[in-house]
Design an enzyme around this catalytic site. Structure first.
Site, PDB file in Angstrom:
ATOM      1  N   VAL A 173      38.932  65.540  47.468  1.00 50.81           N
ATOM      2  CA  VAL A 173      38.849  66.853  46.835  1.00 50.81           C
ATOM      3  C   VAL A 173      37.391  67.175  46.523  1.00 50.81           C
ATOM      4  O   VAL A 173      36.941  68.310  46.684  1.00 50.81           O
ATOM      5  CB  VAL A 173      39.715  66.883  45.560  1.00 50.81           C
ATOM      6  CG1 VAL A 173      39.563  68.224  44.839  1.00 50.81           C
ATOM      7  CG2 VAL A 173      41.183  66.626  45.894  1.00 50.81           C
ATOM      8  N   GLN A 174      36.630  66.176  46.110  1.00 50.41           N
ATOM      9  CA  GLN A 174      35.229  66.384  45.762  1.00 50.41           C
ATOM     10  C   GLN A 174      34.442  66.985  46.926  1.00 50.41           C
ATOM     11  O   GLN A 174      33.683  67.947  46.767  1.00 50.41           O
ATOM     12  CB  GLN A 174      34.584  65.057  45.327  1.00 50.41           C
ATOM     13  CG  GLN A 174      35.011  64.560  43.953  1.00 50.41           C
ATOM     14  CD  GLN A 174      36.279  63.720  43.977  1.00 50.41           C
ATOM     15  OE1 GLN A 174      37.088  63.805  44.912  1.00 50.41           O
ATOM     16  NE2 GLN A 174      36.455  62.895  42.958  1.00 50.41           N
ATOM     17  N   ASN A 196      44.440  67.773  41.127  1.00 49.04           N
ATOM     18  CA  ASN A 196      45.070  67.155  42.299  1.00 49.04           C
ATOM     19  C   ASN A 196      46.532  66.917  41.958  1.00 49.04           C
ATOM     20  O   ASN A 196      46.883  65.976  41.244  1.00 49.04           O
ATOM     21  CB  ASN A 196      44.370  65.836  42.644  1.00 49.04           C
ATOM     22  CG  ASN A 196      44.788  65.298  44.001  1.00 49.04           C
ATOM     23  OD1 ASN A 196      45.604  65.912  44.687  1.00 49.04           O
ATOM     24  ND2 ASN A 196      44.241  64.165  44.381  1.00 49.04           N
ATOM     25  N   LYS A 212      38.904  91.399  19.379  1.00 49.77           N
ATOM     26  CA  LYS A 212      40.325  91.558  19.712  1.00 49.77           C
ATOM     27  C   LYS A 212      40.626  90.820  21.007  1.00 49.77           C
ATOM     28  O   LYS A 212      39.895  90.959  22.001  1.00 49.77           O
ATOM     29  CB  LYS A 212      40.667  93.039  19.881  1.00 49.77           C
ATOM     30  CG  LYS A 212      42.129  93.357  19.592  1.00 49.77           C
ATOM     31  CD  LYS A 212      42.455  93.210  18.120  1.00 49.77           C
ATOM     32  CE  LYS A 212      43.766  93.910  17.768  1.00 49.77           C
ATOM     33  NZ  LYS A 212      44.048  93.790  16.320  1.00 49.77           N
ATOM     34  N   ASP A 236      41.107  96.475  15.221  1.00 49.84           N
ATOM     35  CA  ASP A 236      41.980  97.534  15.722  1.00 49.84           C
ATOM     36  C   ASP A 236      41.171  98.631  16.385  1.00 49.84           C
ATOM     37  O   ASP A 236      41.586  99.202  17.403  1.00 49.84           O
ATOM     38  CB  ASP A 236      42.817  98.111  14.579  1.00 49.84           C
ATOM     39  CG  ASP A 236      43.919  99.028  15.087  1.00 49.84           C
ATOM     40  OD1 ASP A 236      44.843  98.526  15.758  1.00 49.84           O
ATOM     41  OD2 ASP A 236      43.834 100.248  14.844  1.00 49.84           O
ATOM     42  N   PHE A 250      42.242  59.803  51.537  1.00 50.24           N
ATOM     43  CA  PHE A 250      41.476  59.278  50.403  1.00 50.24           C
ATOM     44  C   PHE A 250      41.408  57.759  50.529  1.00 50.24           C
ATOM     45  O   PHE A 250      42.387  57.064  50.307  1.00 50.24           O
ATOM     46  CB  PHE A 250      42.105  59.681  49.070  1.00 50.24           C
ATOM     47  CG  PHE A 250      41.236  59.349  47.885  1.00 50.24           C
ATOM     48  CD1 PHE A 250      39.930  59.816  47.808  1.00 50.24           C
ATOM     49  CD2 PHE A 250      41.720  58.565  46.854  1.00 50.24           C
ATOM     50  CE1 PHE A 250      39.124  59.510  46.722  1.00 50.24           C
ATOM     51  CE2 PHE A 250      40.929  58.253  45.761  1.00 50.24           C
ATOM     52  CZ  PHE A 250      39.623  58.727  45.698  1.00 50.24           C
TER      53      PHE A 250
END
Length: 295
Positions: free
Chosen positions: A227-228, A254, A11, A59, A159
């Site tokens: 970000v890495q 990002n 479920k 159920d 970056f």
């Protein structure tokens, strides 16, 4: 010739709300969850021979989710998931594994006139606390996590130095907006049984608090080269803070915010150091993932 190579059923999207009423203080606490429970075991004949005698009705699974929420604590969700999964193995000899996913939705207590309100709450974001537990006759594996924690910083991210070739149009930048929806997870060392989960159960709330605080603090304070690199620093700190975990992971989109060139309007400068107005982008977006394990 065909054969059934894997099967599980159960479920999904069972919504559960539980209120705890402290009779002494009059204060109430609430928890709202969405639960998924899938079972594995000797159920193959229900697929291959139309034999329903091996099926615990979905159920009935739904009813059990509510019954166990009444009989046992639902916090922390790691414990509730373990108790729920163990029930199906104890009750049905032909079931060999129960996969329990719990998503806890935020309800934060209101503060009215400087005082915490005893029974009123607000949803202050779509962030959820998530648990994936698999209960087998060999033990319990648990992964905890944070999903949908939306964060942004207006500077402190760069970056540059990335691969440049004939496919590259992206400009290098030493100052950009960084925004993401944090999905973070940490996998615990295997537990022998529910009793082992329950012993020292406070570990789960403490780990969630630590992971969340590490995520926010590192995101805010790191002078991000990418970000890495930022997400790797987060992973390292979680492993240090929660020694009972085996590995941790992040998935960070990002989410881009582009400068709007307004020079066409009366020479209005809004790029580079003059940028103040941006256009948030819905897509495409970068998607960066990593998993960090103990060496």
């Amino acid at each position: 010739m065909a054969r059934l190579s894997a099967a599980r059923y159960g479920k999904d999207n069972v919504r559960v709300y539980k209120v705890h009423k402290d009779e002494k203080t009059g204060q109430q606490s609430v928890t709202e969850m969405t639960v998924c429970c899938l079972l594995e075991g000797e159920i193959g004949t229900s697929y291959t021979q139309a034999d329903n005698s091996v099926i615990v009705a979905t159920d009935s699974i739904k009813n059990t989710i509510y019954i166990k929420a009444k009989e046992h604590p639902v916090n922390p969700p790691e414990l509730y998931a373990s108790i729920l999964g163990q029930h199906f193995l104890d009750k049905y000899a032909h079931i060999s594994a129960a996969h329990i996913d719990v998503t806890v939705h935020r309800w934060t207590r209101m503060v009215i006139d400087g005082q915490p309100h005893p029974h009123s709450f607000l949803r202050d974001g779509q962030e959820t606390r998530n648990v994936e537990a698999t209960v087998t006759r060999d033990g319990i594996t648990i992964k905890s996590g944070i999903v949908g924690l939306q964060v942004l910083k207006s500077t402190g991210s760069a970056f540059h130095g990335f691969v440049r070739d004939e496919f590259t149009t992206l400009k290098e930048t030493w100052d950009r907006i960084l925004s993401t929806d944090v999905d973070a997870g940490w996998a615990w060392k295997k537990f022998a049984n529910v009793a082992a989960v329950q012993e020292g159960v406070e570990r789960f709330d403490a780990a969630w608090e630590a992971a969340r605080n590490i995520t926010l603090k590192t995101f805010a304070e790191d002078e991000s080269a990418s970000v890495q690199n930022t997400m790797y620093k987060m992973c390292e700190q979680i492993l240090d803070a929660v020694p009972e975990t085996e590995k941790t992971n992040y998935s960070l989109p990002n989410k881009h915010y582009f400068e709007v060139d307004l020079s066409w309007h009366k020479g209005l400068q809004n790029t580079g150091k003059d940028a103040e107005v941006y256009a948030p982008q819905s897509g495409p977006n970068g998607l960066i993932k990593c998993e960090v394990s103990r060496s």
